[in-house]
Design a protein around this motif. Structure first.
Motif, PDB file in Angstrom:
ATOM      1  N   ASP A  85      45.507  21.855  34.597  1.00 25.20           N
ATOM      2  CA  ASP A  85      45.603  20.733  35.526  1.00 25.20           C
ATOM      3  C   ASP A  85      44.307  20.523  36.298  1.00 25.20           C
ATOM      4  O   ASP A  85      44.029  19.421  36.759  1.00 25.20           O
ATOM      5  CB  ASP A  85      46.742  20.968  36.525  1.00 25.20           C
ATOM      6  CG  ASP A  85      48.110  20.841  35.871  1.00 25.20           C
ATOM      7  OD1 ASP A  85      48.258  19.982  34.988  1.00 25.20           O
ATOM      8  OD2 ASP A  85      49.026  21.601  36.242  1.00 25.20           O
ATOM      9  N   ARG A  86      43.546  21.590  36.474  1.00 26.28           N
ATOM     10  CA  ARG A  86      42.306  21.510  37.250  1.00 26.28           C
ATOM     11  C   ARG A  86      41.127  21.963  36.405  1.00 26.28           C
ATOM     12  O   ARG A  86      41.292  22.625  35.380  1.00 26.28           O
ATOM     13  CB  ARG A  86      42.407  22.389  38.497  1.00 26.28           C
ATOM     14  CG  ARG A  86      43.468  21.932  39.490  1.00 26.28           C
ATOM     15  CD  ARG A  86      43.502  22.853  40.689  1.00 26.28           C
ATOM     16  NE  ARG A  86      43.895  24.212  40.305  1.00 26.28           N
ATOM     17  CZ  ARG A  86      43.505  25.308  40.933  1.00 26.28           C
ATOM     18  NH1 ARG A  86      42.663  25.214  41.942  1.00 26.28           N
ATOM     19  NH2 ARG A  86      43.931  26.494  40.551  1.00 26.28           N
ATOM     20  N   ARG A 121      46.843  18.017  33.203  1.00 26.11           N
ATOM     21  CA  ARG A 121      46.149  16.774  33.576  1.00 26.11           C
ATOM     22  C   ARG A 121      44.852  16.582  32.801  1.00 26.11           C
ATOM     23  O   ARG A 121      44.394  15.451  32.631  1.00 26.11           O
ATOM     24  CB  ARG A 121      45.856  16.777  35.083  1.00 26.11           C
ATOM     25  CG  ARG A 121      47.107  16.718  35.946  1.00 26.11           C
ATOM     26  CD  ARG A 121      46.768  16.423  37.399  1.00 26.11           C
ATOM     27  NE  ARG A 121      47.973  16.408  38.217  1.00 26.11           N
ATOM     28  CZ  ARG A 121      48.417  17.431  38.928  1.00 26.11           C
ATOM     29  NH1 ARG A 121      47.720  18.560  38.923  1.00 26.11           N
ATOM     30  NH2 ARG A 121      49.506  17.360  39.643  1.00 26.11           N
ATOM     31  N   LYS A 122      44.231  17.657  32.356  1.00 29.53           N
ATOM     32  CA  LYS A 122      43.003  17.512  31.584  1.00 29.53           C
ATOM     33  C   LYS A 122      43.265  16.801  30.260  1.00 29.53           C
ATOM     34  O   LYS A 122      42.461  15.979  29.817  1.00 29.53           O
ATOM     35  CB  LYS A 122      42.375  18.885  31.341  1.00 29.53           C
ATOM     36  CG  LYS A 122      41.726  19.496  32.570  1.00 29.53           C
ATOM     37  CD  LYS A 122      40.593  18.615  33.077  1.00 29.53           C
ATOM     38  CE  LYS A 122      39.947  19.169  34.314  1.00 29.53           C
ATOM     39  NZ  LYS A 122      38.861  18.307  34.820  1.00 29.53           N
ATOM     40  N   GLU A 124      45.784  14.713  29.780  1.00 25.71           N
ATOM     41  CA  GLU A 124      46.097  13.331  30.150  1.00 25.71           C
ATOM     42  C   GLU A 124      44.826  12.529  30.399  1.00 25.71           C
ATOM     43  O   GLU A 124      44.693  11.389  29.940  1.00 25.71           O
ATOM     44  CB  GLU A 124      46.976  13.323  31.402  1.00 25.71           C
ATOM     45  CG  GLU A 124      48.356  13.918  31.200  1.00 25.71           C
ATOM     46  CD  GLU A 124      49.157  13.915  32.492  1.00 25.71           C
ATOM     47  OE1 GLU A 124      48.633  13.418  33.512  1.00 25.71           O
ATOM     48  OE2 GLU A 124      50.290  14.415  32.480  1.00 25.71           O
ATOM     49  N   GLY A 125      43.885  13.117  31.146  1.00 28.08           N
ATOM     50  CA  GLY A 125      42.630  12.414  31.409  1.00 28.08           C
ATOM     51  C   GLY A 125      41.842  12.152  30.137  1.00 28.08           C
ATOM     52  O   GLY A 125      41.219  11.092  29.995  1.00 28.08           O
ATOM     53  N   ASN A 128      43.724   9.250  28.374  1.00 25.17           N
ATOM     54  CA  ASN A 128      43.644   7.999  29.140  1.00 25.17           C
ATOM     55  C   ASN A 128      42.232   7.430  29.111  1.00 25.17           C
ATOM     56  O   ASN A 128      42.051   6.213  29.011  1.00 25.17           O
ATOM     57  CB  ASN A 128      44.081   8.251  30.581  1.00 25.17           C
ATOM     58  CG  ASN A 128      45.573   8.526  30.695  1.00 25.17           C
ATOM     59  OD1 ASN A 128      46.364   8.071  29.867  1.00 25.17           O
ATOM     60  ND2 ASN A 128      45.956   9.277  31.713  1.00 25.17           N
ATOM     61  N   SER A 137      54.034  13.368  28.704  1.00 25.88           N
ATOM     62  CA  SER A 137      53.159  14.391  29.280  1.00 25.88           C
ATOM     63  C   SER A 137      53.884  15.110  30.407  1.00 25.88           C
ATOM     64  O   SER A 137      54.809  14.560  31.037  1.00 25.88           O
ATOM     65  CB  SER A 137      51.855  13.770  29.793  1.00 25.88           C
ATOM     66  OG  SER A 137      52.125  12.872  30.857  1.00 25.88           O
ATOM     67  N   SER A 139      52.745  17.856  33.790  1.00 32.40           N
ATOM     68  CA  SER A 139      51.598  18.379  34.521  1.00 32.40           C
ATOM     69  C   SER A 139      52.070  18.976  35.841  1.00 32.40           C
ATOM     70  O   SER A 139      53.219  18.798  36.261  1.00 32.40           O
ATOM     71  CB  SER A 139      50.550  17.284  34.772  1.00 32.40           C
ATOM     72  OG  SER A 139      51.110  16.226  35.544  1.00 32.40           O
ATOM     73  N   GLY A 140      51.120  19.679  36.512  1.00 29.58           N
ATOM     74  CA  GLY A 140      51.407  20.250  37.815  1.00 29.58           C
ATOM     75  C   GLY A 140      51.852  21.692  37.800  1.00 29.58           C
ATOM     76  O   GLY A 140      52.301  22.196  38.839  1.00 29.58           O
ATOM     77  N   SER A 142      50.151  24.235  35.402  1.00 30.46           N
ATOM     78  CA  SER A 142      49.383  24.940  34.380  1.00 30.46           C
ATOM     79  C   SER A 142      49.088  26.387  34.749  1.00 30.46           C
ATOM     80  O   SER A 142      49.096  27.266  33.875  1.00 30.46           O
ATOM     81  CB  SER A 142      48.065  24.197  34.109  1.00 30.46           C
ATOM     82  OG  SER A 142      47.227  24.242  35.255  1.00 30.46           O
TER      83      SER A 142
END
Length: 299
Positions: A85-86, A121-122, A124-125, A128, A137, A139-140, A142
């Motif tokens: 996620d980060r 989120r990585k 997803e980014g 996208n 998806s 997330s939140g 990981s």
């Protein structure tokens, strides 16, 4: 010269602030990775045991179950991609995405549509930004996944697999994640979850003369109906835990490297500031000596 000193001092203070942040993140990752490793060690034996149990039922029950039967001419392959996620974890997420792109190419060569399911989120980014479609998806979580999340993911993947490609589902389920080996080494893995790949045990290696005789009660299909959802959920949960431990280990190494680089930058800027200060003092002494000499000549 004074301006140069101010610039170097400001840069040194900025790097010192960054060093405090990276050092704190390194310590946080180091404290969390121990718990993540313990969770991996606790869940891995269960995941292996249930995999062996499901393989045994599928091998010796002689039952054509939807989750263990190879489909003719599969056209859609679902792929669960597990990233973080980060950021600030080195090439952790980039390696997973690179492996997924390689899998995409292989599936396209086999005339199969790549259907991504994203975790993190990585990922997803990444999709996208490139305006690529994906199925869904999550997330939140990981760095600290829970069993409930794994169960939710497993239920969605199983449901799409049961529907099949003709009804908008998929014919295969693959998993791309990072397997935790140790604090220094983590390896990106690609495994196929569904249909279940049954590998019969080698008699010569096991040391047994005969395969064991299994009896199923109430019946083979009912046993498979009960075991396979647990198998999918446990494999996904173990993969999420492995990925979490790998992410924290990668972040700890990345922050350690950043802290070391910050220390080197601080030394460099301190040296440059001292050189600028020494040059300024030398220039001032030269001006004083020159002025005194001029006054002496004037007299």
């Amino acid at each position: 010269m004074g301006a140069q000193q101010r610039v170097y001092r400001q840069r040194s203070r900025s790097v010192q602030s960054m060093k405090k942040i990276t050092r704190a993140m390194e310590l946080i990752a180091a404290s969390r990775v121990l718990k993540a490793r313990q969770r991996v060690e606790q869940t891995t034996p269960y995941a292996r045991a249930i995999t062996r149990a499901v393989s045994a039922v599928a091998t010796f029950s002689d039952v054509d179950h939807p989750l263990t039967t190879e489909r003719e001419n599969p056209t859609r392959a679902g792929v669960l991609i597990v990233t973080s996620d980060r950021g600030l974890a080195g090439a952790y997420s980039a390696n997973v995405l690179k492996k997924s792109e390689q899998l995409r190419e292989l599936l396209h060569e086999d005339q199969r549509t790549f259907v991504p399911y994203l975790a993190g989120r990585k990922a997803e980014g990444y999709y996208n930004f490139r305006q690529r479609p994906y199925e869904t998806s999550w997330s939140g979580f990981s760095d600290a996944p829970t069993f409930e999340i794994a169960k939710e993911i497993g239920e969605r993947l199983t449901a799409d697999f049961i529907k099949g490609a003709d009804e908008g589902g998929v014919d295969e389920i693959h998993l791309v994640y990072t397997r935790f080996i140790n604090m220094v080494s983590q390896e990106v893995q690609v495994v196929r979850l569904l249909p279940l790949e049954v590998v019969e045990e080698d008699v010569s290696e096991s040391g047994a003369d005969l395969f064991p005789l299994y009896e199923f009660e109430p019946s083979g299909p009912q046993v498979l109906d009960a075991l396979l959802p647990k198998y999918v959920t446990s494999r996904i949960y173990n993969a999420l835990l492995q990925a979490a431990a790998s992410e924290l280990a990668a972040r700890q190494r990345a922050m350690k490297s950043a802290t070391d680089n910050a220390e080197e930058l601080i030394k460099t800027y301190t040296r440059l500031a001292n050189q600028a200060r020494q040059a300024e003092i030398t220039q001032e002494i030269s001006e004083i000596v020159g002025g005194a000499s001029a006054l002496a000549d004037a007299k």
